[in-house]
Motif scaffolding. Sequence first.
Motif, PDB file in Angstrom:
ATOM      1  N   VAL A 308      29.163   1.651   1.159  1.00  0.00           N
ATOM      2  CA  VAL A 308      28.198   0.985   1.057  1.00  0.00           C
ATOM      3  C   VAL A 308      27.313   1.333   0.060  1.00  0.00           C
ATOM      4  O   VAL A 308      27.095   2.757  -0.050  1.00  0.00           O
ATOM      5  N   LEU A 309      26.574   0.496  -0.300  1.00  0.00           N
ATOM      6  CA  LEU A 309      25.514   0.939  -1.085  1.00  0.00           C
ATOM      7  C   LEU A 309      24.574   0.202  -0.335  1.00  0.00           C
ATOM      8  O   LEU A 309      24.354  -1.537  -0.154  1.00  0.00           O
ATOM      9  N   TYR A 310      23.569   0.830   0.182  1.00  0.00           N
ATOM     10  CA  TYR A 310      21.792   0.147   0.083  1.00  0.00           C
ATOM     11  C   TYR A 310      20.988  -0.131  -1.310  1.00  0.00           C
ATOM     12  O   TYR A 310      21.012   0.329  -1.780  1.00  0.00           O
ATOM     13  N   ALA A 311      20.545  -1.436  -0.680  1.00  0.00           N
ATOM     14  CA  ALA A 311      20.082  -1.552  -1.886  1.00  0.00           C
ATOM     15  C   ALA A 311      18.681  -2.693  -1.331  1.00  0.00           C
ATOM     16  O   ALA A 311      19.066  -3.856  -0.415  1.00  0.00           O
ATOM     17  N   SER A 312      17.455  -1.731  -1.015  1.00  0.00           N
ATOM     18  CA  SER A 312      16.723  -2.239   0.396  1.00  0.00           C
ATOM     19  C   SER A 312      15.700  -2.460  -0.882  1.00  0.00           C
ATOM     20  O   SER A 312      15.147  -1.901  -2.230  1.00  0.00           O
ATOM     21  N   GLY A 313      14.386  -3.711  -0.672  1.00  0.00           N
ATOM     22  CA  GLY A 313      12.604  -3.365  -0.933  1.00  0.00           C
ATOM     23  C   GLY A 313      12.589  -4.250  -1.979  1.00  0.00           C
ATOM     24  O   GLY A 313      13.695  -5.004  -2.391  1.00  0.00           O
ATOM     25  N   ASP A 314      11.525  -4.565  -2.476  1.00  0.00           N
ATOM     26  CA  ASP A 314      11.521  -6.220  -3.374  1.00  0.00           C
ATOM     27  C   ASP A 314      11.839  -5.518  -4.861  1.00  0.00           C
ATOM     28  O   ASP A 314      11.372  -4.296  -4.937  1.00  0.00           O
ATOM     29  N   ILE A 315      12.541  -7.007  -4.926  1.00  0.00           N
ATOM     30  CA  ILE A 315      13.205  -6.425  -6.180  1.00  0.00           C
ATOM     31  C   ILE A 315      12.394  -5.956  -7.288  1.00  0.00           C
ATOM     32  O   ILE A 315      11.853  -7.526  -7.886  1.00  0.00           O
ATOM     33  N   ASP A 316      12.389  -4.496  -8.420  1.00  0.00           N
ATOM     34  CA  ASP A 316      11.929  -5.063  -9.696  1.00  0.00           C
ATOM     35  C   ASP A 316      10.290  -4.820  -9.190  1.00  0.00           C
ATOM     36  O   ASP A 316       9.448  -5.220 -10.236  1.00  0.00           O
ATOM     37  N   GLY A 317       9.530  -4.794  -8.260  1.00  0.00           N
ATOM     38  CA  GLY A 317       7.997  -4.423  -7.447  1.00  0.00           C
ATOM     39  C   GLY A 317       7.511  -3.141  -7.515  1.00  0.00           C
ATOM     40  O   GLY A 317       8.111  -2.504  -9.022  1.00  0.00           O
ATOM     41  N   SER A 318       6.543  -3.198  -7.498  1.00  0.00           N
ATOM     42  CA  SER A 318       5.374  -1.538  -7.756  1.00  0.00           C
ATOM     43  C   SER A 318       5.196  -0.978  -6.821  1.00  0.00           C
ATOM     44  O   SER A 318       4.797   0.399  -7.288  1.00  0.00           O
ATOM     45  N   SER A 319       5.897  -0.787  -5.745  1.00  0.00           N
ATOM     46  CA  SER A 319       6.076  -0.702  -4.420  1.00  0.00           C
ATOM     47  C   SER A 319       7.133   1.374  -5.083  1.00  0.00           C
ATOM     48  O   SER A 319       8.023   1.043  -5.656  1.00  0.00           O
ATOM     49  N   GLU A 320       6.798   2.331  -4.100  1.00  0.00           N
ATOM     50  CA  GLU A 320       8.209   3.202  -3.998  1.00  0.00           C
ATOM     51  C   GLU A 320       8.670   2.760  -3.256  1.00  0.00           C
ATOM     52  O   GLU A 320       9.738   3.575  -3.921  1.00  0.00           O
ATOM     53  N   ASP A 321       8.777   2.052  -2.012  1.00  0.00           N
ATOM     54  CA  ASP A 321       9.631   1.582  -1.760  1.00  0.00           C
ATOM     55  C   ASP A 321      10.559   0.448  -2.095  1.00  0.00           C
ATOM     56  O   ASP A 321      11.545   0.238  -2.132  1.00  0.00           O
TER      57      ASP A 321
END
Length: 584
Positions: A308-321
Motif C-alpha cells: 500500500v503506497l500512500y500518495a497524499s497532498g497537493d502535488i509538488d506544492g509548497s506546504s509541508e503536507d
Amino acid sequence: MKQFFKMFFASLLALVVASFLSIWFFIAMITAVSSFSSSDSPSVLEDVTVFEIKLSGSLSDRSSSDELDELLSTFDKKSFNLTLENLRISLDKAAASDEVKCLYLKCGNLSASPAAIEEARRLISNFKEETGIPVYAYADNYNLSTYWIATLADKIFMNNQGILDIHGCVAVPMFYKRALDKLGIEMQVFKVGTFKSAVEPYILTEMSDANRLQMTRMVEGLWQSAEQDIVATRNISAEQLNKYADEGLFFADQQIAVEMGLIDSLLYEQDLKQMIKDEFGDDADFVGVSYMSKVAVPTDYNSDKIAVLYASGDIDGSSEDSMDSEKIVKELNKLANNDKVKAVVLRVNSPGGSAFGSEQMWYAAKQLKEVKPLIVSMGAYAASGGYYMSCVADTIVAENTTLTGSIGIFGMMPNIEGLTDKLGLDIDVVKSHQLSDFGNSFRPMSQHEKNIMQSYVNRGYDLFVKRCSDGRNMSEEKIRKIAEGRVWLGKDAVELGLVDVIGGLDKAIEIAAEKVDLDEDSYSVAYYPKKKTLMEVFTDDFMNNISMRVLKNKLGGDAELLNQYLYLKNMSGIQAIMPYKIEF
C-alpha cells in the motif's frame, strides 16, 4: 553609539542563548523518545477490557511519523490524533482478542472529510459484525461527523446539557479578487474546462453558475449519504431528520433529540462508564487506540506482500503536507522491481497540483502496471492531478463521498504593474528577442504571449483527456463530456465510468489479492513510504513550521493571503488541481 553596540551585543547574546536552548531541548526530546521506544513493550489486555475509541481531533489517512506521535502522547495524553491506519490496526487486534468485551465510542470535536468518516464507519461496522460485542457511543456534544459514526452503536448517549448539532454540510470558498485589485495585482488566467473553478477565487468575487451547479450537487450528495445511514439505523424518517436540521432543533431542549429517536438517553459520562462496569464488572479496564495497536497477536509470516503506497497532498506544492512527485515515482519504481510485492494498492488522497508531476507519476504507475496489478484506493480527494495519476489503474475504488474527476487544467501569471505604480517603482527592460522577458510579471502579457500560453494549456488538457481515455477504456469524446474540470462524487463517478467500485482501502487490498490469487492468510500488507524518524521530522519540518508560525502570529487574519501568495509563487507550469474543501 555606545548604546547601539550595547543593545546589539545584548540582542546577539540573547539569540545565541535561545538557539542553544532550542537545540538542547530538541536533543533532550529525541533522547527521551529513543529511550521510550527502546523500552516499549507490547500492551497486555486485562480479562475484561473495554476498547475506547476517541473520535476527536483530526482523522487522517496516516501519520508521517510514529516516533513523533509517541513523543507527543508521552507529554500530552490528549494530543493523539486518530488515523485510519491506526484505527484499522487496533480494531483488527481488538477483534482477535477475547478480552475485549465492549466497544466504547467517545465522540468529541472531530475534523474529518466525509470520505474518511465513511471509511471509519465501515471499519467499525465490520468489527461489530465480526465480534458481535455491544457498541456504545457517548458525547458531550455531537456534530454530524461524529454522530454519523455513532449511529452504528447499539445505544447512543449524550450529556444532559449536550447538543446534537446536525445542520447539514457546506462549502465556503474564499475569493481574493478585491484584495488583489486593492494591491494592483491582476491574475492572467488560462484554462480549459467550464467547471475548472480553481482560478475563480483570483478573478471573480463569487462562484460562477457552472461552479455553483457542481458545488450544489456535491453538498447535497454528501448530506444524502449521511442522511441515508442515519435514517437506516435510527428508525427516523428523512423528513424528521431534515426538519431537525432546518429548524435548528439542536439548540432546543436536549430531550427533543431523545423524543425523535436520535439519542437513546441523556446522562453524564461518569454514569455511563459506571453502567458499563455494572454490566461487565467493576474491574473493566478502558484502553485506547494507541494502547490497543501495540497488543501482540499471533501472526504467520508471509513472504508474499500486497503493498500500500500512500500518495497524499497537493502535488509538488509548497506546504509541508504536499506530495513530492519525484519521491512517489521512486517508490513506484521500487515496488515494481520488488519480487516479494505481488500487487500494489495506490492510496490517493490529493486534490491535484502540478500537471507535469502528475504525468511523471502516471508514467511510473503505467510501468508498474505492466508487471503487476495496480489498484487505486481513493480517499477524501482524488481529483484533477489526483485522478490523472489514478486513471491508469486496473481497478479504481472510491467512497461514495470521495471528490474525484475534475479533468481539466489551468495556468496563471500575475501582472503586478498596478502594484509597482502604487509603490512608485519604474521597470525598464533590455532584451535580445521578442519573447526574452516572457513571464515578466511587471507588465501585462501581449496577445501573442497569451496565445502561446493558451495553446500550452490546451495541449496539456488534450493529453489529460487521452490518459483518461486510455486508462478507462472510454472514447475521448465520452471523456470530454464528463470532463471540463467538473468534480464528481464517488457514487456519481461509478455511474460515469470514472470509478469501478465503492469501498475503502480494505476493499482495494482485497481486490489486489484476488488479482494474484492470494488467500487472506497467504499474504501480508506492507505500507509505504517508510515513516519519518523524529530526527527527520525535526530536520525536514521544524524550521519551516517555526517560520510559518511566527509569520502567522505577526499577520493574524492576513495569514490566508500569505498562504495564497506562497502557493502562487511556488506554482510552476500548468496546474491540475481542485481547491475546495467541503465541511459538515
